[in-house]
Design a protein around this motif. Structure first.
Motif, short mmCIF file in Angstrom:
data_model
loop_
_atom_site.label_atom_id
_atom_site.label_comp_id
_atom_site.label_asym_id
_atom_site.label_seq_id
_atom_site.Cartn_x
_atom_site.Cartn_y
_atom_site.Cartn_z
N LEU A 331 -21.70 75.81 63.29
CA LEU A 331 -20.83 75.49 62.16
C LEU A 331 -21.25 74.22 61.46
N GLY A 332 -22.03 73.38 62.14
CA GLY A 332 -22.49 72.14 61.53
C GLY A 332 -21.50 71.02 61.72
N ILE A 333 -21.99 69.82 61.47
CA ILE A 333 -21.11 68.65 61.53
C ILE A 333 -20.02 68.77 60.47
N TYR A 334 -20.35 69.46 59.38
CA TYR A 334 -19.39 69.66 58.29
C TYR A 334 -19.14 71.17 58.17
N ILE A 339 -13.53 69.37 53.56
CA ILE A 339 -13.52 68.63 52.30
C ILE A 339 -14.32 67.35 52.52
N VAL A 340 -15.26 67.08 51.63
CA VAL A 340 -16.17 65.96 51.84
C VAL A 340 -16.29 65.11 50.59
N GLN A 341 -16.78 63.88 50.80
CA GLN A 341 -17.17 63.04 49.67
C GLN A 341 -18.68 62.86 49.73
N LEU A 342 -19.33 63.10 48.62
CA LEU A 342 -20.79 63.04 48.55
C LEU A 342 -21.26 61.62 48.28
N SER A 343 -22.54 61.39 48.48
CA SER A 343 -23.13 60.07 48.23
C SER A 343 -23.06 59.69 46.75
N THR A 349 -15.94 70.74 48.43
CA THR A 349 -15.54 71.59 49.56
C THR A 349 -16.79 72.28 50.09
N VAL A 350 -16.98 72.27 51.40
CA VAL A 350 -18.10 72.99 52.01
C VAL A 350 -17.75 74.48 52.02
N CYS A 391 -16.00 63.04 55.72
CA CYS A 391 -15.15 64.22 55.76
C CYS A 391 -13.71 63.73 55.56
N LEU A 392 -12.94 64.44 54.74
CA LEU A 392 -11.61 63.98 54.37
C LEU A 392 -10.55 65.05 54.68
N ARG A 393 -9.29 64.60 54.75
CA ARG A 393 -8.15 65.50 54.80
C ARG A 393 -7.70 65.76 53.36
N PRO A 394 -7.09 66.92 53.09
CA PRO A 394 -6.60 67.18 51.72
C PRO A 394 -5.69 66.07 51.20
N SER A 395 -4.90 65.47 52.08
CA SER A 395 -3.96 64.42 51.66
C SER A 395 -4.67 63.17 51.17
N GLN A 396 -5.97 63.03 51.46
CA GLN A 396 -6.72 61.85 51.03
C GLN A 396 -7.33 62.01 49.63
N LEU A 397 -7.16 63.20 49.05
CA LEU A 397 -7.76 63.45 47.73
C LEU A 397 -6.84 63.00 46.62
N PRO A 398 -7.40 62.50 45.51
CA PRO A 398 -6.58 62.26 44.32
C PRO A 398 -5.95 63.58 43.85
N ALA A 399 -4.79 63.50 43.23
CA ALA A 399 -4.03 64.70 42.86
C ALA A 399 -4.84 65.68 42.02
N ASP A 400 -5.60 65.16 41.04
CA ASP A 400 -6.36 66.06 40.16
C ASP A 400 -7.48 66.76 40.91
N VAL A 401 -8.08 66.06 41.89
CA VAL A 401 -9.16 66.66 42.69
C VAL A 401 -8.57 67.75 43.60
N LEU A 402 -7.42 67.46 44.20
CA LEU A 402 -6.77 68.43 45.08
C LEU A 402 -6.44 69.71 44.32
N GLU A 403 -5.94 69.55 43.10
CA GLU A 403 -5.59 70.72 42.29
C GLU A 403 -6.85 71.52 41.94
N TYR A 404 -7.93 70.82 41.65
CA TYR A 404 -9.18 71.48 41.24
C TYR A 404 -9.82 72.22 42.42
N LEU A 405 -10.00 71.50 43.54
CA LEU A 405 -10.66 72.12 44.70
C LEU A 405 -9.74 73.14 45.37
#
Length: 427
Positions: A331-334, A339-343, A349-350, A391-405
């Motif tokens: 399954l990989g580390i991710y 849900i991830v943040q890129l460099s 989302t993976v 790697c993030l939890r959904p609750s850590q995303l900004p509202a607009d990002v959560l709605e989009y992803l």
């Protein structure tokens, strides 16, 4: 031997040869860098890229390369710098757009297959007692199809369904456990016959729950001692039901043991690892993983990343450690669904992981300038300058990002050819 490289001269190309273009993906007009040549036009374009030697895969090719031309030695002497092949002028934007279109098509095909399979899986697990013969026959058909995909030669991938067509309602625990079990089967080079038996055992591992009340099965709060005791009877009930409907004896044994733990702390018999069927040990791991990601109470759900980390850090004694390491590698580390943040700072989302390259998954990127129904998808294997930072939890995303992803509340998995082979699979 499978990894051995084979090369041909560009003049040996013909329709049906599976090629790998060793160029940056912006340096050629094709959607993917490896594919089966479909027509003479593709051959003409390949010849204009400047490549004189090509890497190719004899096992995925439909035919042999053409013989090497040796009848015109003078021609080789005439070729100078001024007559070197000129790369086809292709807009990098058009190239990227075409590639993205191909990836979206491959993902949509995978999602359609998933919906069809999940519908059948729901029927067979629901009807196993009332129409056992038909249910077992239908189950065998979908298991055979999944096994053929899982064990086929070439790369396969684990996909997390992101909801283009399907929804949380398509999530079915037995199917998730089956898909994950078959990914494990591929990682240990299991035979097709064994994988089919494993797949059937995984699909029916929870049939005993048909005799447990919904009040207990759907309860979101922790079970009382008496409720837990009743719930734990589903393993023995399932083993008995498997015998009654005519499933193989070994499947009944696996169903009985799928909640046993390596350290003897499981149920119903408190068996240790060496006392249980190897397939029961495998199903115990993927069943435990899926229960962490998709519990009754969604508020308690762990992300795929958290679930694997928790199993390895806190539950290692409960599982066959070599199999647990294989699950993490597959399954990989991710893991898909993470849900991830890129460099680059972007969120993503993976959506797909190839077990052979688990650190470089496919990701769906949040891009406010791109329509939600056609999001940007990046293959991190093709983008060495971009990496995953966190790697993030959904609750850590900004509202607009959560709605989009729009991450699924329940993570559903499916298995298909690697997206890198999307063009080949659609040929």
């Amino acid at each position: 031997m499978h990894n051995e490289h084979h090369f041909i001269d560009v003049s040996q190309l013909q329709v049906g040869i599976y090629v790998h273009l060793d160029l940056g993906w912006m340096d050629h007009p094709f959607t993917l860098s490896n594919f089966k040549v479909k027509d003479e036009e593709q051959i003409s374009i390949i010849k204009k890229t400047g490549l004189t030697k090509l890497r190719y895969d004899p096992k995925r090719s439909d035919c042999q390369p053409l013989p090497v031309k040796v009848d015109a030695p003078a021609a080789a002497e005439i070729v100078g710098k001024e007559t070197q092949p000129i790369p086809v002028p292709v807009s990098s934007a058009d190239n990227a757009k075409q590639r993205l279109k191909e990836l979206h098509q491959a993902i949509n095909v995978c999602e359609r297959k998933f919906i069809n399979t999940s519908n059948i899986a729901r029927q067979v697990t629901r009807n196993i007692l009332t129409d056992s013969k038909a249910s077992i026959e239908q189950a065998a058909l979908i298991i055979n199809d999944l096994v053929d995909t899982a064990l086929m030669e070439g790369d396969v991938a684990v996909h997390a369904l992101n909801g283009n067509r399907s929804s949380d309602a398509n999530y079915i625990h037995p199917l998730n456990v089956t898909v994950l079990a078959l990914i494990m089967a591929k990682s240990i080079n299991m035979s097709k016959e064994d994988a089919r038996l494993l797949g059937m055992a995984a699909l029916f591992h929870d049939i005993g729950k048909a005799e447990i009340s919904d009040k207990i099965l759907l309860k979101k709060d922790p079970l009382t001692k008496s409720e837990q005791s009743h719930f734990e009877q589903h393993s023995e009930m399932g083993a008995r039901m498997a015998q009654e409907v005519g499933l193989p004896v070994r499947i009944g044994k696996i169903i009985m043991q799928h909640h046993e733990h390596a350290d003897g702390s499981g149920y119903p018999k408190h068996l240790r690892s060496e006392q249980t069927d190897p397939f029961a040990r495998l199903i115990a791991i993927v069943n435990g993983y899926d229960n962490l990601c998709n519990p009754n109470n969604i508020a308690l759900a762990k992300t795929p990343y958290e679930a694997l980390a928790h199993m390895y850090a806190s539950q290692r004694a409960k599982y066959d450690e070599s199999l647990l390491k294989r699950l993490i590698k597959s399954l990989g580390i991710y893991p898909p669904g993470s849900i991830v943040q890129l460099s680059t700072g972007s969120y993503a989302t993976v959506i797909s992981v190839n077990p052979n390259k688990p650190l470089r998954p496919f990701v769906m990127v949040h891009d406010p300038l791109t329509a939600r129904h056609e999001p940007q998808i990046i293959d991190l294997r093709e983008e060495p300058s971009i990496s995953i930072n966190a790697c993030l939890r959904p609750s850590q995303l900004p509202a607009d990002v959560l709605e989009y992803l729009n991450p699924r509340k329940r993570v559903s998995y499916f298995i298909d050819v690697d997206l890198s082979n999307a063009e080949d699979s659609s040929a």
